[in-house]
Design a protein around this motif. Structure first.
Motif, PDB file in Angstrom:
ATOM      1  N   ILE A 128       0.837  -1.205   0.000  1.00 29.54           N
ATOM      2  CA  ILE A 128       0.000   0.000   0.000  1.00 29.54           C
ATOM      3  C   ILE A 128       0.872   1.255   0.000  1.00 29.54           C
ATOM      4  O   ILE A 128       0.656   2.187  -0.766  1.00 29.54           O
ATOM      5  CB  ILE A 128      -0.954   0.018   1.215  1.00 29.54           C
ATOM      6  N   ASN A 129       1.888   1.250   0.849  1.00 29.67           N
ATOM      7  CA  ASN A 129       2.778   2.413   0.894  1.00 29.67           C
ATOM      8  C   ASN A 129       3.533   2.605  -0.412  1.00 29.67           C
ATOM      9  O   ASN A 129       3.707   3.730  -0.879  1.00 29.67           O
ATOM     10  CB  ASN A 129       3.743   2.294   2.078  1.00 29.67           C
ATOM     11  N   LEU A 132       1.134   4.247  -2.775  1.00 31.00           N
ATOM     12  CA  LEU A 132       0.907   5.668  -2.493  1.00 31.00           C
ATOM     13  C   LEU A 132       2.135   6.509  -2.856  1.00 31.00           C
ATOM     14  O   LEU A 132       2.020   7.622  -3.359  1.00 31.00           O
ATOM     15  CB  LEU A 132       0.521   5.864  -1.027  1.00 31.00           C
ATOM     16  N   ASP A 133       3.332   5.965  -2.616  1.00 32.36           N
ATOM     17  CA  ASP A 133       4.532   6.686  -3.005  1.00 32.36           C
ATOM     18  C   ASP A 133       4.635   6.790  -4.516  1.00 32.36           C
ATOM     19  O   ASP A 133       5.041   7.806  -5.064  1.00 32.36           O
ATOM     20  CB  ASP A 133       5.782   5.978  -2.458  1.00 32.36           C
ATOM     21  N   GLY A 136       0.748   8.546  -5.772  1.00 33.58           N
ATOM     22  CA  GLY A 136       0.202   9.736  -5.118  1.00 33.58           C
ATOM     23  C   GLY A 136      -1.318   9.708  -5.076  1.00 33.58           C
ATOM     24  O   GLY A 136      -1.930   8.641  -5.012  1.00 33.58           O
ATOM     25  N   ALA A 137      -1.918  10.894  -5.143  1.00 35.37           N
ATOM     26  CA  ALA A 137      -3.377  11.016  -5.041  1.00 35.37           C
ATOM     27  C   ALA A 137      -4.093  10.255  -6.161  1.00 35.37           C
ATOM     28  O   ALA A 137      -5.225   9.810  -6.005  1.00 35.37           O
ATOM     29  CB  ALA A 137      -3.778  12.479  -5.067  1.00 35.37           C
ATOM     30  N   GLU A 138      -3.388  10.137  -7.278  1.00 34.18           N
ATOM     31  CA  GLU A 138      -3.912   9.355  -8.406  1.00 34.18           C
ATOM     32  C   GLU A 138      -4.511   8.012  -7.950  1.00 34.18           C
ATOM     33  O   GLU A 138      -5.539   7.579  -8.433  1.00 34.18           O
ATOM     34  CB  GLU A 138      -2.741   9.105  -9.365  1.00 34.18           C
ATOM     35  N   LEU A 140      -6.045   7.320  -5.446  1.00 34.87           N
ATOM     36  CA  LEU A 140      -7.333   7.451  -4.774  1.00 34.87           C
ATOM     37  C   LEU A 140      -8.343   8.202  -5.623  1.00 34.87           C
ATOM     38  O   LEU A 140      -9.484   8.413  -5.223  1.00 34.87           O
ATOM     39  CB  LEU A 140      -7.148   8.195  -3.451  1.00 34.87           C
ATOM     40  N   VAL A 141      -7.925   8.644  -6.777  1.00 35.63           N
ATOM     41  CA  VAL A 141      -8.784   9.503  -7.579  1.00 35.63           C
ATOM     42  C   VAL A 141      -9.164   8.831  -8.880  1.00 35.63           C
ATOM     43  O   VAL A 141     -10.312   8.807  -9.296  1.00 35.63           O
ATOM     44  CB  VAL A 141      -8.067  10.841  -7.869  1.00 35.63           C
ATOM     45  N   TYR A 142      -8.157   8.277  -9.513  1.00 37.34           N
ATOM     46  CA  TYR A 142      -8.361   7.819 -10.874  1.00 37.34           C
ATOM     47  C   TYR A 142      -9.325   6.644 -10.937  1.00 37.34           C
ATOM     48  O   TYR A 142      -9.277   5.742 -10.122  1.00 37.34           O
ATOM     49  CB  TYR A 142      -7.019   7.418 -11.481  1.00 37.34           C
ATOM     50  N   GLN A 143     -10.221   6.715 -11.902  1.00 38.13           N
ATOM     51  CA  GLN A 143     -11.172   5.623 -12.053  1.00 38.13           C
ATOM     52  C   GLN A 143     -11.158   5.137 -13.480  1.00 38.13           C
ATOM     53  O   GLN A 143     -11.312   5.910 -14.407  1.00 38.13           O
ATOM     54  CB  GLN A 143     -12.576   6.116 -11.719  1.00 38.13           C
ATOM     55  N   SER A 345      -9.994   2.236  -5.911  1.00 42.16           N
ATOM     56  CA  SER A 345      -8.835   2.276  -6.776  1.00 42.16           C
ATOM     57  C   SER A 345      -7.555   1.881  -6.036  1.00 42.16           C
ATOM     58  O   SER A 345      -6.737   1.106  -6.537  1.00 42.16           O
ATOM     59  CB  SER A 345      -8.752   3.697  -7.322  1.00 42.16           C
ATOM     60  N   LEU A 346      -7.389   2.368  -4.813  1.00 48.97           N
ATOM     61  CA  LEU A 346      -6.193   2.045  -4.042  1.00 48.97           C
ATOM     62  C   LEU A 346      -6.096   0.543  -3.773  1.00 48.97           C
ATOM     63  O   LEU A 346      -5.029  -0.063  -3.890  1.00 48.97           O
ATOM     64  CB  LEU A 346      -6.202   2.821  -2.716  1.00 48.97           C
ATOM     65  N   MET A 347      -7.232  -0.064  -3.411  1.00 49.89           N
ATOM     66  CA  MET A 347      -7.217  -1.498  -3.120  1.00 49.89           C
ATOM     67  C   MET A 347      -6.830  -2.304  -4.361  1.00 49.89           C
ATOM     68  O   MET A 347      -6.137  -3.310  -4.262  1.00 49.89           O
ATOM     69  CB  MET A 347      -8.596  -1.938  -2.622  1.00 49.89           C
TER      70      MET A 347
ATOM     71  N   ASN B 116      -7.359  16.623  -7.944  1.00 52.65           N
ATOM     72  CA  ASN B 116      -6.592  15.928  -6.911  1.00 52.65           C
ATOM     73  C   ASN B 116      -5.326  16.675  -6.501  1.00 52.65           C
ATOM     74  O   ASN B 116      -4.699  16.353  -5.505  1.00 52.65           O
ATOM     75  CB  ASN B 116      -6.257  14.485  -7.306  1.00 52.65           C
ATOM     76  N   PHE B 119      -5.290  17.806  -2.948  1.00 49.56           N
ATOM     77  CA  PHE B 119      -5.415  16.814  -1.891  1.00 49.56           C
ATOM     78  C   PHE B 119      -4.045  16.475  -1.314  1.00 49.56           C
ATOM     79  O   PHE B 119      -3.104  16.174  -2.054  1.00 49.56           O
ATOM     80  CB  PHE B 119      -6.079  15.561  -2.441  1.00 49.56           C
ATOM     81  N   ILE B 121      -1.900  14.052  -0.054  1.00 44.72           N
ATOM     82  CA  ILE B 121      -1.823  12.591  -0.018  1.00 44.72           C
ATOM     83  C   ILE B 121      -1.034  12.113   1.193  1.00 44.72           C
ATOM     84  O   ILE B 121      -1.287  11.033   1.736  1.00 44.72           O
ATOM     85  CB  ILE B 121      -1.230  12.039  -1.335  1.00 44.72           C
ATOM     86  N   LYS B 125      -1.947   9.038   3.610  1.00 42.47           N
ATOM     87  CA  LYS B 125      -1.046   7.899   3.751  1.00 42.47           C
ATOM     88  C   LYS B 125      -0.800   7.621   5.242  1.00 42.47           C
ATOM     89  O   LYS B 125      -0.798   6.473   5.680  1.00 42.47           O
ATOM     90  CB  LYS B 125       0.267   8.229   3.049  1.00 42.47           C
ATOM     91  N   PRO B 315     -12.707  10.436  -5.661  1.00 43.30           N
ATOM     92  CA  PRO B 315     -13.573   9.511  -6.411  1.00 43.30           C
ATOM     93  C   PRO B 315     -13.165   8.055  -6.211  1.00 43.30           C
ATOM     94  O   PRO B 315     -14.004   7.181  -6.086  1.00 43.30           O
ATOM     95  CB  PRO B 315     -13.381   9.929  -7.859  1.00 43.30           C
ATOM     96  N   GLY B 316     -11.850   7.809  -6.170  1.00 47.71           N
ATOM     97  CA  GLY B 316     -11.383   6.431  -6.098  1.00 47.71           C
ATOM     98  C   GLY B 316     -11.616   5.768  -4.760  1.00 47.71           C
ATOM     99  O   GLY B 316     -11.433   4.572  -4.608  1.00 47.71           O
TER     100      GLY B 316
END
Lengths: 468, 468
Positions: A128-129, A132-133, A136-138, A140-143, A345-347, B116, B119, B121, B125, B315-316
């Motif tokens: 997960i880390n 996120l590194d 980034g926010a992508e 959690l945002v991108y769909q 998205s993150l999952m 985003n 945001f 991040i 995190k 959104p994600g």
């Protein structure tokens, strides 16, 4: 009127409550039949020597509890409660209550998923880390309509040796959602669906909610009864067949390759589609069982393949995928968008990395070793303590056994559930798996994933005593 | 037969293609009506002086393109294409293609969610890591039917000042899922639903998929036209009304408190329920707009309140919640279970901590500052460059404007979309928001969340030129 004889002598309990209870018992015991007109208020009041108001209150209470309906100008009628419906509620409330308290006080045979103690949370935290590194926010945002491309590619590569195109994979939020969106895309009111009898209750609920006509075909060792299957096909235009190809829930039975081929042939002849819910095929302990999904045998694009990562992996992650015939690709994708736009998205990204870095493979291989032993141990206990009270087949994989209480044992599975619960043992009655719940009163399911060897032995012994 | 006059003199193009094109134009222009029988093959072949085979091929091509249906033994019939259906596909394909390529080459007015870039991040995190350290595998395994208790408590406390009980909150995977599961619980085939005209296309799709009878009431400044609303109520048994109370999508209009109260009264009188999709009320720039949801004014348990965290937040992340009247609590909860069991557990815990640690409040307050400026800037550009070409109201909040192309401008929004796309500017045509798509041909939506001031000015200028 005789059946209404009743003692109203209990102290402190209001009379209308006593009357309500008595009538409920009569209805449950079928001494008052479903739809039978209850006595007139005045008539019953005279008969029991109480005020009219007492009967009015009793009838009101019956109504509010779903035991009676009032028809204006015509009186009050008994309503038999759907045992399963009520029992389903009772069952889920018991589990809810217990899980929010101290599950460890119970021997829990209701589990359907692996024990989280076997999961290396550290590795998952790292991925997960990393995600996120990296993103980034992508992250959690991108769909993406089909789901995260990287994960679809991993699925194509790792699970299908690139024989399935990553663009043909649709990420969903678990198998339940897969079934739901496929149903919305394919099944309209009065369309006909064939299911296995018994089957997964979550699928049954979805088909009922789509108001489909549901036909059941008995599940046998090796797969459904093909003769009965074809009889239904000859008389009815069937839209689809819902099946769990390995360690079917709840019977634990798996399809032979031959039977899969037969059904695929029927699908082509009678023009229906197979919804394959491949929920636990990773856990095969019996070396004679070969893994060949319907999908892998499908030559005519007849299979909608649904795979859950929640079941085998982490229930809370809510990820699965489906592969659809070209014909339904667009409509199923639209159905997904209308259902919840897309899956977290993150999952998806974390799972992708988890697979790519080889953790998935290791995890599954560990699970196989651990659960094979536990499976064999459970089988031994069942033979030892319940051998003369139940019949069962050994699935050769998966996480549960399905047991038939022998005719000579005068206890049904709902009662067994209630008695066992009082002894701190939890089982799943078969009634939850049938279109007509009472068909399952002789069966119960015993999952061994959430317990350990000591508990398994103890729990099985308790069940043995209760069936004496 | 006269309308079939046609010049077949084009070189190199096969005659059947020319005929096909001509007939398609006639159907699109409604000169051949939907369902009208096309001339017999022999008849048209004689009339146009071509071979029968040429007409057969033309009719086949019309069929394959969805412009005709053949009825066996009876001939071929014209089929009017649903413009919107095709356009919807075109629209989503354009966005898909572009988003997978270089969106930065485009000025994107189709965005519906915050950028985003605003945001942090890092903070998110940290909360994820805190959750994983605190809860371990539990964070990925445990499933609660209603959703994670901590998050439900935070929602109750932070958003409802404890006036809503945390047990009455149901966590869902975004507002779209909220609408979907509410529909499954409440709406059956032929039940009647009132929606705003225009409305959010994702909701429209869900109601259509439930095969509801859909009534539209025009959206006006201050809320729907209540007189027309009540007229419908008088003639039809309405099950529910779907509304976006603030910065309605797409019109940008908000309800006055008085209108909300009127509709709540009607709900009580005519016994229907209000599905309130509260999707962007965090972003109020106009100090005269007071925040009072339908839910907060509801005295008779008539409101199903749906809140998305995906729209305003990430959104994600796919999280939202709903609050249901007691009457539907069980059925909506079951509908959630049958849809996808539960929502990603880790994401719920992370969001909970994010709210508890105050990040949520800061984030929303930042967004308000940033977007208020951008909103005012967009408004200025619209007045400056499009003032004589479009009419619009200023929403006073939210992330978009809804523009009506004036009658004197001879361009409809689908064409404007296509022309603008060629100039690297993306807008959303109004046709996507109406039950009858052609009602939206004079409107388009312009979201300003994904752009910056330079791009906004440039994009609006381009639109101005295209409308000349």
């Amino acid at each position: 009127m005789n059946k209404y004889f009743i003692s109203l002598l209990e102290e402190e309990t209001p009379k209308y409550i006593i009357i309500t209870r008595h009538i409920k018992k009569l209805i449950d015991a079928n001494k008052i039949e479903d739809g039978e007109r209850l006595p007139s208020i005045r008539g019953l009041a005279e008969f029991l020597d109480v005020n009219n108001v007492t009967i009015v209150n009793a009838y009101k209470k019956l109504q509010s509890e779903g035991y009676a309906v009032q028809k204006i100008g015509s009186g009050t009628y008994a309503k038999r409660k759907d045992i399963s419906k009520n029992f389903k509620k009772e069952y889920s409330e018991v589990l809810k209550k217990i899980s929010s308290k101290a599950l460890y006080e119970y021997i829990d045979f209701t589990g359907e998923t692996p024990n989280n103690a076997f999961f290396d949370i550290g590795a998952f935290k790292n991925v997960i880390n990393e995600v996120l590194d990296r993103d980034g926010a992508e992250a959690l945002v991108y769909q993406e309509a089909l789901g995260y491309e990287g994960l679809r590619e991993s699925i194509s590569e790792v699970f299908w040796a690139n024989k399935v195109n990553s663009d043909d994979v649709l990420i969903v939020s678990g198998a339940q959602q897969g079934i739901d969106i496929v149903s919305k895309a394919l099944i309209n009111t009065n369309d006909s669906v064939i299911i296995e009898r018994p089957t997964y209750s979550g699928a049954l609920s979805v088909f009922k909610s789509r108001r489909a006509d549901i036909f059941e075909v008995p599940m046998e060792s090796g797969g459904v009864d093909v003769e009965r299957f074809e009889k239904i096909l000859k008389k009815n235009k069937i839209k689809c067949f819902y099946t769990m190809s390995y360690f079917q829930n709840p019977t634990g039975m798996s399809y032979t390759t031959e039977k899969k081929k037969q059904i695929l042939r029927l699908a082509q002849i009678y023009d229906f589609y197979i919804i394959e819910d491949d929920y636990l095929s990773e856990l095969i302990y019996d070396k004679d069982i070969e893994y060949r999904s319907f999908k892998s045998l499908d030559e005519n694009d007849r299979v909608i393949y649904i795979k859950s990562f929640s079941k085998i992996f982490l229930p809370g992650i809510r990820i699965g995928y489906l592969i659809s015939p070209i014909k339904f690709k667009d409509s199923i994708q639209n159905s997904k968008i209308n259902t919840d736009i897309s899956t977290s998205s993150l999952m998806q990204r974390a799972l992708d990395l988890y697979i790519k870095q080889g953790f998935w493979k290791d995890y599954i291989s560990n699970l196989n070793n651990l659960y094979k032993d536990r499976y064999l141990f459970t089988e031994k206990c069942l033979k030892e303590f319940l051998g003369k009270k139940v019949d069962f087949i050994s699935p050769g994989g998966g996480l549960h056994f399905y047991l038939k209480i022998r005719d000579c044992i005068k206890v049904d599975s709902i009662n067994l559930f209630r008695m066992a619960k009082n002894r701190n043992v939890l089982i799943t009655p078969g009634t939850l798996f049938y279109k007509n719940p009472s068909d399952g009163r002789q069966y119960f399911k015993m999952g061994f994933s959430k317990t350990n060897e000591n508990n398994i032995r103890e729990g099985v012994e308790v069940l043995g005593h209760l069936m004496e």
